[in-house]
Design a protein around this motif. Structure first.
Motif, PDB file in Angstrom:
ATOM      1  N   ARG A 189       0.833  -1.207   0.000  1.00  0.00           N
ATOM      2  CA  ARG A 189       0.000   0.000   0.000  1.00  0.00           C
ATOM      3  C   ARG A 189       0.864   1.251   0.000  1.00  0.00           C
ATOM      4  O   ARG A 189       0.599   2.203  -0.731  1.00  0.00           O
ATOM      5  N   GLY A 190       1.904   1.246   0.831  1.00  0.00           N
ATOM      6  CA  GLY A 190       2.799   2.394   0.901  1.00  0.00           C
ATOM      7  C   GLY A 190       3.532   2.638  -0.408  1.00  0.00           C
ATOM      8  O   GLY A 190       3.647   3.780  -0.869  1.00  0.00           O
ATOM      9  N   LEU A 191       4.024   1.560  -1.016  1.00  0.00           N
ATOM     10  CA  LEU A 191       4.727   1.684  -2.297  1.00  0.00           C
ATOM     11  C   LEU A 191       3.789   2.211  -3.388  1.00  0.00           C
ATOM     12  O   LEU A 191       4.168   3.078  -4.180  1.00  0.00           O
ATOM     13  N   LYS A 192       2.582   1.675  -3.419  1.00  0.00           N
ATOM     14  CA  LYS A 192       1.619   2.106  -4.442  1.00  0.00           C
ATOM     15  C   LYS A 192       1.202   3.558  -4.242  1.00  0.00           C
ATOM     16  O   LYS A 192       1.069   4.311  -5.210  1.00  0.00           O
ATOM     17  N   PHE A 193       1.015   3.946  -2.985  1.00  0.00           N
ATOM     18  CA  PHE A 193       0.670   5.337  -2.700  1.00  0.00           C
ATOM     19  C   PHE A 193       1.794   6.258  -3.149  1.00  0.00           C
ATOM     20  O   PHE A 193       1.552   7.294  -3.791  1.00  0.00           O
ATOM     21  N   ARG A 194       3.024   5.893  -2.825  1.00  0.00           N
ATOM     22  CA  ARG A 194       4.179   6.719  -3.209  1.00  0.00           C
ATOM     23  C   ARG A 194       4.299   6.778  -4.739  1.00  0.00           C
ATOM     24  O   ARG A 194       4.587   7.827  -5.306  1.00  0.00           O
ATOM     25  N   LYS A 195       4.068   5.647  -5.400  1.00  0.00           N
ATOM     26  CA  LYS A 195       4.158   5.617  -6.863  1.00  0.00           C
ATOM     27  C   LYS A 195       3.122   6.557  -7.488  1.00  0.00           C
ATOM     28  O   LYS A 195       3.441   7.292  -8.432  1.00  0.00           O
ATOM     29  N   LEU A 196       1.895   6.548  -6.957  1.00  0.00           N
ATOM     30  CA  LEU A 196       0.873   7.463  -7.468  1.00  0.00           C
ATOM     31  C   LEU A 196       1.248   8.922  -7.216  1.00  0.00           C
ATOM     32  O   LEU A 196       1.021   9.792  -8.064  1.00  0.00           O
ATOM     33  N   SER A 197       1.822   9.187  -6.064  1.00  0.00           N
ATOM     34  CA  SER A 197       2.263  10.541  -5.743  1.00  0.00           C
ATOM     35  C   SER A 197       3.348  11.000  -6.716  1.00  0.00           C
ATOM     36  O   SER A 197       3.309  12.126  -7.226  1.00  0.00           O
ATOM     37  N   VAL A 198       4.294  10.119  -6.981  1.00  0.00           N
ATOM     38  CA  VAL A 198       5.370  10.445  -7.932  1.00  0.00           C
ATOM     39  C   VAL A 198       4.789  10.657  -9.324  1.00  0.00           C
ATOM     40  O   VAL A 198       5.193  11.578 -10.039  1.00  0.00           O
ATOM     41  N   LYS A 199       3.817   9.826  -9.703  1.00  0.00           N
ATOM     42  CA  LYS A 199       3.184   9.977 -11.019  1.00  0.00           C
ATOM     43  C   LYS A 199       2.505  11.341 -11.140  1.00  0.00           C
ATOM     44  O   LYS A 199       2.613  12.006 -12.173  1.00  0.00           O
ATOM     45  N   ASP A 200       1.814  11.764 -10.072  1.00  0.00           N
ATOM     46  CA  ASP A 200       1.182  13.087 -10.074  1.00  0.00           C
ATOM     47  C   ASP A 200       2.227  14.201 -10.193  1.00  0.00           C
ATOM     48  O   ASP A 200       2.040  15.170 -10.930  1.00  0.00           O
TER      49      ASP A 200
END
Length: 61
Positions: free
Chosen positions: A35-46
Protein backbone atom coordinates in the motif's frame (compact mmCIF):
# COMPACT_ATOMS: atom_id res chain seq x y z
CA UNK A 1 16.25 22.34 -14.35
CA UNK A 2 12.78 20.99 -15.11
CA UNK A 3 14.27 18.13 -17.12
CA UNK A 4 16.36 17.08 -14.07
CA UNK A 5 13.19 16.87 -11.97
CA UNK A 6 11.35 14.93 -14.65
CA UNK A 7 14.26 12.51 -15.00
CA UNK A 8 14.52 12.02 -11.22
CA UNK A 9 10.79 11.38 -10.96
CA UNK A 10 10.84 8.88 -13.83
CA UNK A 11 13.70 7.01 -12.20
CA UNK A 12 11.89 6.96 -8.85
CA UNK A 13 8.67 5.78 -10.52
CA UNK A 14 10.55 2.92 -12.20
CA UNK A 15 12.23 1.95 -8.91
CA UNK A 16 8.90 1.94 -7.10
CA UNK A 17 7.36 -0.26 -9.79
CA UNK A 18 10.26 -2.70 -9.43
CA UNK A 19 9.81 -2.73 -5.64
CA UNK A 20 6.09 -3.47 -6.06
CA UNK A 21 6.80 -6.35 -8.43
CA UNK A 22 9.47 -7.72 -6.10
CA UNK A 23 7.18 -7.52 -3.06
CA UNK A 24 4.39 -9.30 -4.97
CA UNK A 25 6.79 -12.15 -5.82
CA UNK A 26 7.30 -12.95 -2.16
CA UNK A 27 5.40 -15.97 -0.81
CA UNK A 28 3.54 -13.70 1.61
CA UNK A 29 3.67 -10.10 0.37
CA UNK A 30 3.52 -7.41 3.05
CA UNK A 31 0.21 -5.67 2.29
CA UNK A 32 1.09 -2.57 4.31
CA UNK A 33 4.38 -2.20 2.41
CA UNK A 34 2.56 -2.68 -0.90
CA UNK A 35 0.00 0.00 0.00
CA UNK A 36 2.80 2.39 0.90
CA UNK A 37 4.73 1.68 -2.30
CA UNK A 38 1.62 2.11 -4.44
CA UNK A 39 0.67 5.34 -2.70
CA UNK A 40 4.18 6.72 -3.21
CA UNK A 41 4.16 5.62 -6.86
CA UNK A 42 0.87 7.46 -7.47
CA UNK A 43 2.26 10.54 -5.74
CA UNK A 44 5.37 10.45 -7.93
CA UNK A 45 3.18 9.98 -11.02
CA UNK A 46 1.18 13.09 -10.07
CA UNK A 47 4.39 15.06 -9.51
CA UNK A 48 5.77 13.83 -12.84
CA UNK A 49 2.60 14.87 -14.67
CA UNK A 50 2.77 18.31 -13.06
CA UNK A 51 6.49 18.71 -13.79
CA UNK A 52 5.94 17.79 -17.42
CA UNK A 53 3.27 20.48 -17.64
CA UNK A 54 5.48 22.98 -15.85
CA UNK A 55 3.38 23.13 -12.70
CA UNK A 56 4.62 22.94 -9.14
CA UNK A 57 2.87 20.64 -6.69
CA UNK A 58 3.69 20.22 -3.04
CA UNK A 59 4.74 16.59 -2.53
CA UNK A 60 2.49 14.47 -0.30
CA UNK A 61 4.11 13.42 2.95
Amino acid sequence: MKHHLVHRLRVEHTQLEAAIVEENRRPAPDEARLRGLKFRKLSVKDQLWAAELGLLLVPAR
